[in-house]
Write a protein that holds these residues in place. Structure first.
Motif, PDB file in Angstrom:
ATOM      1  N   GLU A   1      61.584  21.890  29.692  1.00 26.02           N
ATOM      2  CA  GLU A   1      62.154  21.131  30.809  1.00 26.02           C
ATOM      3  C   GLU A   1      61.061  20.774  31.819  1.00 26.02           C
ATOM      4  O   GLU A   1      60.994  19.637  32.291  1.00 26.02           O
ATOM      5  N   GLN A   2      60.223  21.748  32.144  1.00 28.35           N
ATOM      6  CA  GLN A   2      59.150  21.512  33.109  1.00 28.35           C
ATOM      7  C   GLN A   2      58.137  20.512  32.559  1.00 28.35           C
ATOM      8  O   GLN A   2      57.632  19.662  33.296  1.00 28.35           O
ATOM      9  N   TRP A   3      57.858  20.605  31.260  1.00 31.14           N
ATOM     10  CA  TRP A   3      56.926  19.659  30.633  1.00 31.14           C
ATOM     11  C   TRP A   3      57.489  18.243  30.722  1.00 31.14           C
ATOM     12  O   TRP A   3      56.763  17.303  31.035  1.00 31.14           O
ATOM     13  N   ALA A   4      58.788  18.097  30.448  1.00 25.01           N
ATOM     14  CA  ALA A   4      59.416  16.774  30.502  1.00 25.01           C
ATOM     15  C   ALA A   4      59.349  16.205  31.917  1.00 25.01           C
ATOM     16  O   ALA A   4      59.037  15.024  32.107  1.00 25.01           O
ATOM     17  N   ILE A   5      59.621  17.037  32.900  1.00 23.34           N
ATOM     18  CA  ILE A   5      59.548  16.599  34.300  1.00 23.34           C
ATOM     19  C   ILE A   5      58.124  16.171  34.644  1.00 23.34           C
ATOM     20  O   ILE A   5      57.897  15.108  35.216  1.00 23.34           O
ATOM     21  N   GLY A   6      57.149  17.002  34.281  1.00 26.16           N
ATOM     22  CA  GLY A   6      55.749  16.680  34.574  1.00 26.16           C
ATOM     23  C   GLY A   6      55.286  15.429  33.850  1.00 26.16           C
ATOM     24  O   GLY A   6      54.563  14.602  34.410  1.00 26.16           O
ATOM     25  N   SER A   7      55.722  15.272  32.601  1.00 22.74           N
ATOM     26  CA  SER A   7      55.343  14.087  31.828  1.00 22.74           C
ATOM     27  C   SER A   7      55.923  12.823  32.441  1.00 22.74           C
ATOM     28  O   SER A   7      55.247  11.791  32.527  1.00 22.74           O
ATOM     29  N   GLU A   8      57.159  12.897  32.862  1.00 23.08           N
ATOM     30  CA  GLU A   8      57.802  11.730  33.475  1.00 23.08           C
ATOM     31  C   GLU A   8      57.097  11.362  34.783  1.00 23.08           C
ATOM     32  O   GLU A   8      56.847  10.191  35.055  1.00 23.08           O
ATOM     33  N   GLN A   9      56.747  12.374  35.582  1.00 22.90           N
ATOM     34  CA  GLN A   9      56.047  12.100  36.837  1.00 22.90           C
ATOM     35  C   GLN A   9      54.665  11.522  36.567  1.00 22.90           C
ATOM     36  O   GLN A   9      54.236  10.583  37.242  1.00 22.90           O
ATOM     37  N   ALA A  10      53.977  12.051  35.576  1.00 20.14           N
ATOM     38  CA  ALA A  10      52.651  11.531  35.237  1.00 20.14           C
ATOM     39  C   ALA A  10      52.747  10.069  34.798  1.00 20.14           C
ATOM     40  O   ALA A  10      51.920   9.247  35.185  1.00 20.14           O
ATOM     41  N   ARG A  11      53.762   9.751  34.027  1.00 23.29           N
ATOM     42  CA  ARG A  11      53.949   8.364  33.590  1.00 23.29           C
ATOM     43  C   ARG A  11      54.196   7.451  34.798  1.00 23.29           C
ATOM     44  O   ARG A  11      53.625   6.366  34.899  1.00 23.29           O
ATOM     45  N   LYS A  12      55.053   7.890  35.724  1.00 20.69           N
ATOM     46  CA  LYS A  12      55.322   7.097  36.920  1.00 20.69           C
ATOM     47  C   LYS A  12      54.040   6.885  37.722  1.00 20.69           C
ATOM     48  O   LYS A  12      53.799   5.785  38.232  1.00 20.69           O
ATOM     49  N   ASP A  13      53.229   7.937  37.851  1.00 19.52           N
ATOM     50  CA  ASP A  13      51.975   7.834  38.595  1.00 19.52           C
ATOM     51  C   ASP A  13      51.023   6.840  37.937  1.00 19.52           C
ATOM     52  O   ASP A  13      50.385   6.029  38.623  1.00 19.52           O
ATOM     53  N   VAL A  14      50.928   6.903  36.616  1.00 22.77           N
ATOM     54  CA  VAL A  14      50.050   5.992  35.873  1.00 22.77           C
ATOM     55  C   VAL A  14      50.521   4.554  36.047  1.00 22.77           C
ATOM     56  O   VAL A  14      49.722   3.652  36.334  1.00 22.77           O
ATOM     57  N   GLU A  15      51.822   4.328  35.893  1.00 24.35           N
ATOM     58  CA  GLU A  15      52.362   2.976  36.038  1.00 24.35           C
ATOM     59  C   GLU A  15      52.210   2.474  37.473  1.00 24.35           C
ATOM     60  O   GLU A  15      51.912   1.288  37.695  1.00 24.35           O
ATOM     61  N   ALA A  16      52.379   3.362  38.443  1.00 21.16           N
ATOM     62  CA  ALA A  16      52.224   2.974  39.842  1.00 21.16           C
ATOM     63  C   ALA A  16      50.783   2.574  40.150  1.00 21.16           C
ATOM     64  O   ALA A  16      50.525   1.764  41.042  1.00 21.16           O
ATOM     65  N   ALA A  17      49.845   3.115  39.379  1.00 32.57           N
ATOM     66  CA  ALA A  17      48.433   2.769  39.561  1.00 32.57           C
ATOM     67  C   ALA A  17      48.083   1.464  38.853  1.00 32.57           C
ATOM     68  O   ALA A  17      46.930   1.032  38.869  1.00 32.57           O
ATOM     69  N   GLY A  18      49.093   0.823  38.237  1.00 37.84           N
ATOM     70  CA  GLY A  18      48.875  -0.467  37.604  1.00 37.84           C
ATOM     71  C   GLY A  18      48.422  -0.404  36.156  1.00 37.84           C
ATOM     72  O   GLY A  18      47.985  -1.393  35.587  1.00 37.84           O
ATOM     73  N   ILE A  19      48.538   0.762  35.560  1.00 35.82           N
ATOM     74  CA  ILE A  19      48.122   0.918  34.161  1.00 35.82           C
ATOM     75  C   ILE A  19      49.321   0.652  33.256  1.00 35.82           C
ATOM     76  O   ILE A  19      50.409   1.189  33.470  1.00 35.82           O
ATOM     77  N   ALA A  20      49.129  -0.207  32.255  1.00 41.52           N
ATOM     78  CA  ALA A  20      50.203  -0.534  31.312  1.00 41.52           C
ATOM     79  C   ALA A  20      50.372   0.604  30.315  1.00 41.52           C
ATOM     80  O   ALA A  20      49.396   1.162  29.810  1.00 41.52           O
ATOM     81  N   VAL A  21      51.611   0.953  30.049  1.00 40.74           N
ATOM     82  CA  VAL A  21      51.937   1.989  29.069  1.00 40.74           C
ATOM     83  C   VAL A  21      52.612   1.305  27.892  1.00 40.74           C
ATOM     84  O   VAL A  21      53.596   0.588  28.070  1.00 40.74           O
ATOM     85  N   ASN A  22      52.069   1.491  26.722  1.00 39.34           N
ATOM     86  CA  ASN A  22      52.619   0.871  25.519  1.00 39.34           C
ATOM     87  C   ASN A  22      53.503   1.848  24.773  1.00 39.34           C
ATOM     88  O   ASN A  22      53.105   2.984  24.530  1.00 39.34           O
ATOM     89  N   GLU A  23      54.682   1.404  24.416  1.00 39.99           N
ATOM     90  CA  GLU A  23      55.579   2.193  23.582  1.00 39.99           C
ATOM     91  C   GLU A  23      55.337   1.790  22.137  1.00 39.99           C
ATOM     92  O   GLU A  23      55.239   0.598  21.828  1.00 39.99           O
ATOM     93  N   ILE A  24      55.253   2.753  21.256  1.00 38.75           N
ATOM     94  CA  ILE A  24      55.053   2.472  19.840  1.00 38.75           C
ATOM     95  C   ILE A  24      56.307   2.913  19.101  1.00 38.75           C
ATOM     96  O   ILE A  24      56.601   4.106  19.024  1.00 38.75           O
ATOM     97  N   SER A  25      57.064   1.941  18.605  1.00 38.90           N
ATOM     98  CA  SER A  25      58.305   2.283  17.916  1.00 38.90           C
ATOM     99  C   SER A  25      58.054   2.737  16.484  1.00 38.90           C
ATOM    100  O   SER A  25      58.749   3.604  15.981  1.00 38.90           O
ATOM    101  N   ASP A  26      57.040   2.168  15.829  1.00 40.66           N
ATOM    102  CA  ASP A  26      56.719   2.544  14.456  1.00 40.66           C
ATOM    103  C   ASP A  26      55.337   3.187  14.444  1.00 40.66           C
ATOM    104  O   ASP A  26      54.314   2.503  14.475  1.00 40.66           O
ATOM    105  N   LYS A  27      55.313   4.507  14.401  1.00 36.63           N
ATOM    106  CA  LYS A  27      54.046   5.235  14.441  1.00 36.63           C
ATOM    107  C   LYS A  27      53.387   5.324  13.073  1.00 36.63           C
ATOM    108  O   LYS A  27      52.264   5.790  12.954  1.00 36.63           O
TER     109      LYS A  27
END
Length: 87
Positions: free
Chosen positions: A29-55
């Motif tokens: 649970e804590q990892w998920a919370i931290g990961s979500e916050q890290a993603r928000k921080d990265v996106e807020a800094a203007g960095i594009a996050v790519n989702e890969i549907s087919d790995k």
């Protein structure tokens, strides 16, 4: 001591204790919370996050990387197996 760690994490009867399961759940649970916050921080800094549907293509491309790594580090086979099993 690795053997005592295994005994403690798996319990006396070879299964995880209730406290260990609670600890696992809390950590995830804590990892998920931290990961979500890290993603928000990265996106807020203007960095594009790519989702890969087919790995699959990426995983296939890693085959030669793992082969080279294991040729130089055969003792790391278990680590590579864990990495490959990660979803």
């Amino acid at each position: 001591n690795p053997s005592s760690t295994a005994l403690n994490s798996q319990g006396i009867w070879g299964r995880k204790s209730t406290k260990m399961c609670e600890s696992d759940r809390f950590q995830r649970e804590q990892w998920a919370i931290g990961s979500e916050q890290a993603r928000k921080d990265v996106e807020a800094a203007g960095i594009a996050v790519n989702e890969i549907s087919d790995k699959g293509p990426f995983q296939s491309a890693m085959d030669s990387v793992y082969a080279d790594y294991l040729a130089a580090n055969p003792s790391m086979t278990k680590l590579v197996e864990i990495a490959r099993a990660t979803e």
